[in-house]
Design an enzyme around this catalytic site. Sequence first.
Site, PDB file in Angstrom:
ATOM      1  N   GLY A 158      24.908  25.356 -19.426  1.00  0.00           N
ATOM      2  CA  GLY A 158      24.670  25.686 -18.026  1.00  0.00           C
ATOM      3  C   GLY A 158      25.921  25.483 -17.187  1.00  0.00           C
ATOM      4  N   SER A 159      25.723  25.058 -15.955  1.00  0.00           N
ATOM      5  CA  SER A 159      26.849  24.937 -15.022  1.00  0.00           C
ATOM      6  C   SER A 159      27.812  23.814 -15.362  1.00  0.00           C
ATOM      7  CB  SER A 159      26.317  24.743 -13.597  1.00  0.00           C
ATOM      8  OG  SER A 159      25.679  25.928 -13.150  1.00  0.00           O
ATOM      9  N   THR A 160      27.450  22.925 -16.310  1.00  0.00           N
ATOM     10  CA  THR A 160      28.416  21.898 -16.721  1.00  0.00           C
ATOM     11  C   THR A 160      29.611  22.525 -17.440  1.00  0.00           C
ATOM     12  OG1 THR A 160      27.317  21.497 -18.857  1.00  0.00           O
ATOM     13  CG2 THR A 160      26.575  20.192 -16.970  1.00  0.00           C
ATOM     14  N   TYR A 161      29.500  23.797 -17.790  1.00  0.00           N
ATOM     15  CA  TYR A 161      30.589  24.523 -18.444  1.00  0.00           C
ATOM     16  C   TYR A 161      31.664  24.971 -17.456  1.00  0.00           C
ATOM     17  CZ  TYR A 161      32.028  27.318 -22.580  1.00  0.00           C
ATOM     18  OH  TYR A 161      32.670  27.822 -23.695  1.00  0.00           O
ATOM     19  N   LYS A 162      31.305  25.019 -16.183  1.00  0.00           N
ATOM     20  CA  LYS A 162      32.202  25.608 -15.179  1.00  0.00           C
ATOM     21  C   LYS A 162      33.530  24.869 -15.021  1.00  0.00           C
ATOM     22  CE  LYS A 162      28.402  27.774 -12.657  1.00  0.00           C
ATOM     23  NZ  LYS A 162      27.505  27.739 -11.479  1.00  0.00           N
TER      24      LYS A 162
END
Length: 657
Positions: A328-332
Amino acid sequence: MTELRNVEADLAQFRTRVLLIGLAVVFAFGLVAARMVYLQVTRHDDLLAQAESNRTAVLPVVPNRGQILDRKGRVLATNYSAYTLEIIPSRVDDLDATIKALGELVEVTPRDERRFRKLVEESHSFDSLPLRTRLTDEEVARFTVQRYRFPGVEVRARLLRQYPNGEVASHVIGYIGRINQREKEAIGDWPEEDQANYRGTEYIGKLGAEQQYERELHGITGFERVETSAGGRAVRSLAHTPATPGNTVVLSIDIQLQKLIEDMYGERRGALVAIDPRSGEVLAFVSKPTFDPNLFVEGIDVENWRTLNESLDKPLLNRAMRGTYPPGSTYKPFMALGALETGTRSASTVINDPGFWMFGGHRFRSHGDGGLGAVDMKRSIVKSSNTYYYSLANEMGVDAMHDFMKPLGFGQITGIDLRGEVRGVLPSQAWKRNTYKRPEQQRWYAGETISLGIGQGYNSFTMLQLAHAMATLANGGIKYKPHLTMATENVITRERTPLPGPPPENLGFKPEHVRTVIDAMAAVTTEGTSTRVFAGAGYASGGKTGTAQAVTIGQRDRYDARKLEEHQRDHSLYIAFAPADEPRVALALVVENAGFGAAHAAPIARRVFDYLLLDQFPNPQDLAAVSVGQAGAPIGKPLKASEMPWPPESSTPVSAP
């Protein structure tokens, strides 16, 4: 007429006969003497050895298994002495009748009998198998008086394994169990010296640290030469070579922190890995739900095995390194660093976020209904803009993303000192060609690249990989191999030997690029999605919330958790590091099917940091609120972690099965 006998002839004949008989006797005695010389002189040493072997027996002395401790010296696995009632099935004519008769002398529960019969199915008939463990002195006395009635049944004094903390950290510690046929065959391929060291050994590490450090924990087998009776029973000891106990293995986890995290998960499923980025030491390694390793020591019974194996919550699954999730957004933050390092974008590049992004006539949703407007790199992380990373993924392309993320450990085996780690999926065009069979499936479509930028699509990683990458980023691109064991300790000399690891690897990131991402993640906790959770913290930290889809939701449909089955709801994720200026801990966690990352995952991370950096422990009210996802910042006054009793006063000691 009387016949006169020839006396001389008779005498000569008699003498001849006496001579022949004498020669025969002498020859016979010569044979006896020759045989005696052969046996007493020529074969003296050989026959003496055979006589000794008939009179004596060499028995292996199994060493005491080493303990497992946490980083503060608290016992995680140990041994206790107990009497066991054991049966050798091949020496028993009627097994059912024998068990029934034994039940009249000592208590044999249905669980004991089920476990025993399971062992019978898995073992050889000549193995000594436990029917009952932990006999009382009274039960031992009752059986001893009646022992003559039970050929093939013995009471033995044994050291049994015990896990005093029960379910806490069970995936890390693991358990031991009886050596099965497959393991016996594997031992048969070992060098002769190693095989000799396992003679008499009936138990071996099956999972976790018990399996990984089996050779350290096992010790060195001793031997005892005993004189035996005609019936084969030992009469007296003739010589003794004592066994050397196994080494103590010291893990890097803090068991009190481990239990705190497990309690904060409550009845929810998930995983958390916390790493010291300066060394790679794993401070916490949580997989929920857990299981009680004591059930496996003497062989788990069918009922308990079925409960664990068939549970929908999969308590036997080590989610921390075998469960894979879209990040999810922890990849950003990693995408942002990739943009800087590859020169795809600068930190000041501004992208307009209208709340969606169009590609090939397909509408990819972004932030709410109204969008975020003008977004630069820092704001894209702080406010978690999807549009910014949709367009970035399109600019970079799948293979460039793959090549940048691979050194960070995404989709790779980290090499942690536990067996069974899975690789996950870091997609590339080559990966898809090798994974699928049909040509139309092997082709990479441009639209598949877009969702990769926000940690969806084919992306699927473990929390161990995500925490490892977070630790590397927090450490300025210096990557340490994660490890769960700090040292081994010689139980006799008390000398500790640190376990060496490979030297760290410098990934070569530019410090200014790392600082840009680190500063943006620090702003997440002060002006972004986890501001409420970290309000009033006595330290600065950085983090990134994430919400990952468990099932695909149509672009025109609105996500509503109330309309979905529990296992279809979004996963709640959070990655973080602290303190922000000189990180001492980095972590990644997921709470399965819990929803928004700031509401369920971030509060757990906050209290982990409070424990490690401020010596704070949540009070019962706060702990209860966190365990059901009803807390942000700590509620009420925290307790002092260093003053908390261990084991907790509310806990009852765990007894072995």
